[in-house]
Each structure stands twice: as C-alpha cells, then as structure tokens.
Design a protein around this motif. Structure first.
Motif, PDB file in Angstrom:
ATOM      1  N   PHE A   1      28.626 -44.076 -64.134  1.00  0.00           N
ATOM      2  CA  PHE A   1      29.443 -45.193 -63.650  1.00  0.00           C
ATOM      3  C   PHE A   1      30.195 -44.857 -62.372  1.00  0.00           C
ATOM      4  CE2 PHE A   1      32.221 -48.784 -63.760  1.00  0.00           C
ATOM      5  CZ  PHE A   1      33.480 -48.308 -63.449  1.00  0.00           C
ATOM      6  N   ASN A   2      30.754 -43.676 -62.271  1.00  0.00           N
ATOM      7  CA  ASN A   2      31.650 -43.329 -61.176  1.00  0.00           C
ATOM      8  C   ASN A   2      30.899 -43.238 -59.852  1.00  0.00           C
ATOM      9  OD1 ASN A   2      33.638 -42.191 -59.474  1.00  0.00           O
ATOM     10  ND2 ASN A   2      34.601 -41.210 -61.254  1.00  0.00           N
ATOM     11  N   PRO A   3      31.283 -44.014 -58.845  1.00  0.00           N
ATOM     12  CA  PRO A   3      30.521 -44.032 -57.586  1.00  0.00           C
ATOM     13  C   PRO A   3      30.599 -42.719 -56.800  1.00  0.00           C
ATOM     14  CG  PRO A   3      32.515 -45.362 -57.399  1.00  0.00           C
ATOM     15  CD  PRO A   3      32.390 -44.989 -58.834  1.00  0.00           C
ATOM     16  N   GLN A   4      31.605 -41.891 -57.050  1.00  0.00           N
ATOM     17  CA  GLN A   4      31.728 -40.665 -56.277  1.00  0.00           C
ATOM     18  C   GLN A   4      30.633 -39.652 -56.609  1.00  0.00           C
ATOM     19  OE1 GLN A   4      35.565 -39.244 -58.360  1.00  0.00           O
ATOM     20  NE2 GLN A   4      34.683 -37.382 -57.528  1.00  0.00           N
TER      21      GLN A   4
ATOM     22  N   ALA B   1      38.687 -53.599 -62.246  1.00  0.00           N
ATOM     23  CA  ALA B   1      39.562 -52.820 -63.133  1.00  0.00           C
ATOM     24  C   ALA B   1      39.091 -51.375 -63.057  1.00  0.00           C
ATOM     25  CB  ALA B   1      39.519 -53.348 -64.569  1.00  0.00           C
ATOM     26  N   ASP B   2      39.804 -50.485 -63.749  1.00  0.00           N
ATOM     27  CA  ASP B   2      39.399 -49.077 -63.727  1.00  0.00           C
ATOM     28  C   ASP B   2      38.007 -48.866 -64.298  1.00  0.00           C
ATOM     29  OD1 ASP B   2      42.760 -47.887 -64.501  1.00  0.00           O
ATOM     30  OD2 ASP B   2      41.789 -48.350 -62.575  1.00  0.00           O
ATOM     31  N   ASP B   3      37.595 -49.741 -65.213  1.00  0.00           N
ATOM     32  CA  ASP B   3      36.285 -49.589 -65.844  1.00  0.00           C
ATOM     33  C   ASP B   3      35.279 -50.639 -65.372  1.00  0.00           C
ATOM     34  OD1 ASP B   3      37.155 -51.150 -69.046  1.00  0.00           O
ATOM     35  OD2 ASP B   3      37.373 -51.809 -66.982  1.00  0.00           O
ATOM     36  N   THR B   4      35.603 -51.388 -64.321  1.00  0.00           N
ATOM     37  CA  THR B   4      34.718 -52.450 -63.834  1.00  0.00           C
ATOM     38  C   THR B   4      34.774 -52.496 -62.313  1.00  0.00           C
ATOM     39  OG1 THR B   4      35.268 -53.722 -65.830  1.00  0.00           O
ATOM     40  CG2 THR B   4      34.083 -54.869 -64.094  1.00  0.00           C
ATOM     41  N   LEU B   5      33.598 -52.353 -61.664  1.00  0.00           N
ATOM     42  CA  LEU B   5      33.518 -52.343 -60.206  1.00  0.00           C
ATOM     43  C   LEU B   5      32.426 -53.297 -59.742  1.00  0.00           C
ATOM     44  CD1 LEU B   5      33.670 -48.476 -59.572  1.00  0.00           C
ATOM     45  CD2 LEU B   5      35.575 -50.092 -59.423  1.00  0.00           C
TER      46      LEU B   5
ATOM     47  N   SER C   1      29.411 -53.345 -62.311  1.00  0.00           N
ATOM     48  CA  SER C   1      29.185 -52.240 -63.247  1.00  0.00           C
ATOM     49  C   SER C   1      30.393 -52.138 -64.162  1.00  0.00           C
ATOM     50  CB  SER C   1      28.972 -50.926 -62.494  1.00  0.00           C
ATOM     51  OG  SER C   1      28.690 -49.866 -63.395  1.00  0.00           O
ATOM     52  N   HIS C   2      30.128 -52.086 -65.465  1.00  0.00           N
ATOM     53  CA  HIS C   2      31.210 -52.095 -66.462  1.00  0.00           C
ATOM     54  C   HIS C   2      30.962 -50.991 -67.482  1.00  0.00           C
ATOM     55  CE1 HIS C   2      34.244 -53.488 -69.244  1.00  0.00           C
ATOM     56  NE2 HIS C   2      33.338 -53.691 -70.189  1.00  0.00           N
ATOM     57  N   MET C   3      31.997 -50.174 -67.742  1.00  0.00           N
ATOM     58  CA  MET C   3      31.917 -49.113 -68.757  1.00  0.00           C
ATOM     59  C   MET C   3      32.830 -49.465 -69.918  1.00  0.00           C
ATOM     60  SD  MET C   3      32.321 -44.965 -68.369  1.00  0.00           S
ATOM     61  CE  MET C   3      34.030 -45.004 -67.845  1.00  0.00           C
TER      62      MET C   3
ATOM     63  N   ASP D   1      32.972 -42.564 -81.122  1.00  0.00           N
ATOM     64  CA  ASP D   1      32.677 -43.888 -80.574  1.00  0.00           C
ATOM     65  C   ASP D   1      31.426 -43.849 -79.699  1.00  0.00           C
ATOM     66  OD1 ASP D   1      36.184 -44.727 -80.079  1.00  0.00           O
ATOM     67  OD2 ASP D   1      34.900 -44.871 -81.833  1.00  0.00           O
ATOM     68  N   ILE D   2      30.850 -45.032 -79.488  1.00  0.00           N
ATOM     69  CA  ILE D   2      29.682 -45.195 -78.617  1.00  0.00           C
ATOM     70  C   ILE D   2      30.182 -45.616 -77.234  1.00  0.00           C
ATOM     71  CG2 ILE D   2      27.556 -46.499 -78.250  1.00  0.00           C
ATOM     72  CD1 ILE D   2      27.388 -46.857 -81.285  1.00  0.00           C
ATOM     73  N   TRP D   3      29.602 -45.022 -76.185  1.00  0.00           N
ATOM     74  CA  TRP D   3      29.945 -45.389 -74.813  1.00  0.00           C
ATOM     75  C   TRP D   3      28.759 -46.086 -74.171  1.00  0.00           C
ATOM     76  CZ3 TRP D   3      34.582 -44.833 -72.225  1.00  0.00           C
ATOM     77  CH2 TRP D   3      35.579 -44.114 -72.896  1.00  0.00           C
ATOM     78  N   VAL D   4      29.047 -47.094 -73.354  1.00  0.00           N
ATOM     79  CA  VAL D   4      27.987 -47.878 -72.741  1.00  0.00           C
ATOM     80  C   VAL D   4      28.390 -48.246 -71.317  1.00  0.00           C
ATOM     81  CG1 VAL D   4      28.905 -50.055 -73.628  1.00  0.00           C
ATOM     82  CG2 VAL D   4      26.488 -49.896 -73.036  1.00  0.00           C
ATOM     83  N   VAL D   5      27.410 -48.243 -70.405  1.00  0.00           N
ATOM     84  CA  VAL D   5      27.588 -48.726 -69.036  1.00  0.00           C
ATOM     85  C   VAL D   5      26.530 -49.800 -68.793  1.00  0.00           C
ATOM     86  CG1 VAL D   5      27.542 -48.173 -66.583  1.00  0.00           C
ATOM     87  CG2 VAL D   5      28.483 -46.527 -68.201  1.00  0.00           C
TER      88      VAL D   5
END
Length: 565
Positions: free
Chosen positions: A402-405, A424-428, A449-451, A464-468
């Motif tokens: 997710f992170n563009p850097q 938001a911090d989790d949405t770009l 993009s949303h995490m 927990d499950i993580w999703v992007v």
C-alpha cells in the motif's frame, strides 16, 4: 484442568439402555465438554477455553457461563485433521483447510483421551460412507439416511460424483441382500403351497413367517430403492451442470472464432496500419518478442537500482492532503462497497467458484489461476494467485503493497506514482504512469487504494486479516486518453492472513513461527487492443515473477525489524 463428560442421571438409565443400539451404530448424541488451553495470539498466548463436542462439531467458548451467549468458533470434524504435537506431550492441533486450532490439555493422558475421542467422532460423522450405510440395517435407520440423502442441503453441497457412485455401490450390496431375503421367503411360501402335507405346510409357513419379518423387509426394500433413485437424480444433476459448463465454454470459443474471422476480413479489406490495434503491421510473434525485450530491460533496471541502493522519490502532486475522515469523503461509499465485494470474492476458494478457474502457473507454494474473458476484443482475464510465505505477517505484506514510498522499489513496470489526494491515512488516490513497452502505447491509471484490518470471523482469537484494494476511478480533471497515454482500468485485491505456530516452553514469538497466506486477485482492462495470445503469454510470464519479486522484497525488508502484527 479437568475434562467434563455429560453422563445420564439415575432416572435416565432406562432411557439410555433403550438407546444402546443407536450408540453402537455411531448415533450417540451425548455431549463431551471440558476445559482446554487454546493459543490465541502472540500477546495473550495460551488461554483457558471451554470446549464442547456435539454432533461431530467442536466448538469453544470463553468460559462455561458464556455457553448461552454463542460460541466464539466451531470446526466440523467431518474433514478435520487431528494431529498430536511432536514434542509437547499435552498439545494437539485440529485443522480444517486454513483454520487451525492449537489446543493443550492438562496432562498427556487427557490429551490422548481427547485425540481418541475426536478421531472417533470424525470417523462416525462420515457422510454416505459404506460403513455408515451398512451399520444402519433397520428400516427406520435406512429411511432416515435416505431422507438425509434426498434433502436439499445435500444437493447444495454438491458432493463429488465419485462419492455418489460409491454410495450407489453400497446401496446395490444392501439391495442384493434384501432381494435374496425376500426371494427366500417367496420360495418357501411356494414350496408350502405345493406340499402334500397341508398341516405340515401351515406349520412350516408359520415358522418361516416368524423367522422373516416380511413387513419390515418390505419397508427396508422400499427405503433402499428410494435411496438409489435419489442418488441417481443427484448424479444426473451433476452431469447436467457439467454439460451446461462445457456448453458455455463452447459458446465462448465460437464467439472468439467469429470475432477473429471478422478481424481477418477487415484486415484484408482495409490493409495493415502502423498504429496500435488489431491491424498492426507486426504479427503476433514479433509483437511478443518486442514486448519481451522491453520487459527484460525493465528487469535489468530493477536489479541495477537495487545494486546501487538508489532511493526513488515519489512524485507528489500539488493537490492538498485531505485530513478529514475517509467516511466523510465523496468516494467513501464506493470504496467501502468495492472493498467488501473484493474481500468476499477473495475468501471464496477456487472450488467454490464452479470450476471456472484454470491453473496456468505453479511454483512451490504459489499457484496462479485465470479465467479467459474478453470485452470488445480486449483481453481482461481475471487472475487469482494463492501464495504462502514464511517469516512475515499479513500487516507487513499489506503495508509494503500500500505505501507509495516503497512501490518503485518492487514494481518494475511503474515510471512515476503521483499521490493526487490523501483521503485518510489508510486511503490514497493515485495517478500511476507505467513504462512504455514498445510496440504498445504507454499506459496510465487513476485509482484509489484502501488498506483495512478485518477480524477473522472463523476464529475470534486468531490474528486479524489485512487487505488492500485498488480500484480505478474517473476524475474529471484527468480524463482518460487525453494525452499520450492510454488509460487502463484495474481492480486489485491483496488479502493476507497470518498464522502463528505457538512457540514451546513459553518462548517469545519469532519470525520462524510466522506464516502468511496471500490471496491476490486482479482484473485489468488494458484500455487498448493487443493480440490476445501475446497478452496471455505476458501474463503467464510476468505475474508469477511479480508476486515472487514482491514477497521476497517484503521478506528482505522485514527480516531485521520488529514484528508488525
């Protein structure tokens, strides 16, 4: 910690003795209850849980007083794997597919008792097995089994045709035995009717009538034939479904051939053109060779970039960041809806999708599937990948995706990545320009993009499950195909689930105890025409390399860092 077994009271002893036959036939419905330790997560470790075994299902509760509030998780023993731990004498594991329960008893003797009990219930819960059918010899048991076979639920489960054929063989054996019994009865009746001694015949008939319960055998025979007919109907339904699937595939192939023939006629009439499209002057082999060369150059650039450890900066647009909550943004309803839909599809197994997925690449734990689809002559084959990596968590994999850097460090085909808006911090919101691969035109994409972090509804104590999720969106200020780039449209879902093997002797969880299951789904519309065979060949080559390159990058980046759960 003491295991509790429900036993009948003194007043119920008579009722229990009446049900001994059912208990011997694997129909014992007693509950087995007890307290076991269950591994929850790396923070809380082993926790005491109240476990209940009933009707072939193992459930657990936080405590005995919480049993009326609903269980926190359950596993059917029908296809479960029960495995005692290799080193820990008190521990055993119960697993069904990706769901694993790590359990520990108070003593080695109690663990052995639990394992034996679970294995017994698992064997007794086998549906349609030969032993199960042959044990139910009475008319009532067989009729009950027949009704169960004929139920709508069994049809919806769509068990394998091989299993149904095995059921038919079992029914055949039962039916042959019943026919022999009835034939013996009829033969004895005929012999009695033709005998010379009528009184002796009457005595013989009465003796045989007492020996063979004709009414019971007739009921059993009727139930068995009903079971045969029901199973045959199920087999025919499965064959019809398979026929429909192949007919749809044939229709798609006919439609593809029609389009190819139409393109060929157009090419003969209008002649070739140098621009990108179905009438390009290059044949498919030349087109593929050119794209392959361009992709090889990109790979060399990535390797060179890593050797020099050159840090690529991300181009940030002049658009200001939006510090408000994502839920207040105009795109949030679409973001939430698409994210939930993609999570639903990602959680579905390949088998649950009706057999439409085709395996096209396999390497170790990684498997890649595709469905062949075209829209207006453009290939948009949905892709699905399943991969398992060690030493990282799902949060870490999604963070680097997710992170563009980090994107330019592992993505070889991207030229620039522009953050248009921080929702938001989790949405770009991104504008991404891809490198041109001659002879194809250059592509760009605009997408959000949303995490998200999602609790595992199958095991509330588990990680927990993580999703992007990435999904294309129309921006009025950036219309498609307004410059030199052709706009591509994408929907991508990366879902990651972490599994922790509990360390022994109370040791701290290390990266050697981590396993991450990755499910990657994508649908990409290239936005412009390219030879279908070329695109599919490129997908077959590049997607496995991309997933392997990305996961290796995450492992390398995380190996010396604290674990991020």
């Amino acid at each position: 910690m003491e295991k509790v077994q429900e036993r009948p009271s003194a007043e119920e002893q008579g009722a229990v003795s009446d049900e001994e036959d059912d208990s011997e036939n694997g129909l014992d419905s007693h509950e087995w209850q007890g307290v076991l330790s269950k591994w929850t997560n790396y923070i809380h470790g082993w926790q005491s849980r109240y476990v209940v075994l009933k009707d072939g299902t193992l459930s657990y509760y936080k405590s005995k007083k919480d049993t009326k509030l609903g269980c926190r998780g359950s596993i059917s023993l029908f296809k479960a794997t029960i495995k005692a731990h290799e080193f820990d004498d008190s521990r055993f594991d119960v697993s069904v597919n990706d769901s694993v329960w790590y359990l520990r008893a108070a003593s080695a003797e109690e663990k052995v008792h639990w394992v034996d009990l679970l294995e017994t219930y698992k064997a007794e819960s086998g549906y349609g097995s030969e032993n199960s059918l042959k044990r139910h010899g009475s008319a009532v048991s067989l009729a009950s089994n027949t009704l169960s076979t004929a139920s709508t639920n069994s049809l919806k489960k769509a068990r394998g045709l091989k299993e149904k054929l095995s059921e038919l063989e079992t029914f055949r054996d039962i039916l042959c035995g019943q026919i022999d019994t009835l034939q013996t009865y009829f033969d004895e009746c005929a012999q009695t009717a033709n005998g010379n001694d009528q009184s002796g015949a009457n005595s013989s008939t009465g003796s045989q009538s007492r020996a063979i319960d004709f009414k019971g055998e007739a009921m059993t025979f009727k139930a068995t034939t009903t079971g045969v007919l029901t199973t045959l109907e199920h087999c025919l339904e499965m064959v019809r479904q398979s026929e429909d699937l192949w007919r749809k595939r044939l229709e798609r192939e006919v439609e593809r051939r029609r389009r190819l023939e139409e393109n060929l006629r157009t090419l003969r009439v209008h002649g070739p053109r140098s621009a990108e499209g179905p009438h390009s002057t290059m044949n498919e082999d030349e087109f593929y060779d050119a794209m392959e060369t361009g992709l090889d150059k990109m790979e060399e650039e990535v390797e060179y970039r890593h050797r020099l450890k050159k840090q690529h900066s991300v181009i940030v647009a002049s658009a200001s960041s939006n510090n408000s909550l994502a839920s207040a943004h105009r795109l949030w309803p679409e973001i939430d809806r698409v994210t939930m839909e993609q999570m639903h599809y990602a959680r579905m197994s390949v088998e649950d999708s009706g057999g439409v997925w085709q395996l096209f690449a396999e390497e170790g734990e990684m498997k890649m599937y595709r469905r062949e689809e075209e829209v207006n002559g453009m290939v948009i084959d949905p892709l699905r990948a399943c991969h398992v990596v060690k030493g990282v968590t799902g949060h870490e994999v999604c963070e680097y995706f997710f992170n563009p850097q980090y994107r330019l460090e592992w993505e070889a085909t991207v030229e620039t990545t522009t953050v248009l808006e921080k929702i938001a911090d989790d949405t770009l919101l991104f504008l991404q320009v891809h490198k041109r691969i001659w002879p194809a035109s250059q592509r760009d994409a605009v997408f959000w993009s949303h995490m998200r972090r999602v609790p595992d509804d199958k095991d509330q104590d588990g990680p927990d499950i993580w999703v992007v999720v990435n999904n294309s969106v129309d921006i009025p200020d950036l219309p498609a195909n307004s410059g030199k780039c052709v706009r591509l449209f994408l929907t991508v879902c990366l879902m990651c689930q972490t599994f922790i093997d509990p360390p022994t002797n109370g040791a701290k969880v290390s990266r050697n105890d981590l396993t991450c299951k990755i499910t990657y789904c994508s649908v990409v519309n290239p936005g412009g025409w390219a030879p279908p065979s070329v695109l599919r060949a490129v997908y077959k080559r590049e997607y496995p390399k991309f997933l392997k390159r990305f996961t290796n990058y995450v492992i390398d980046q995380c190996q010396d860092k604290p674990i991020l759960f």
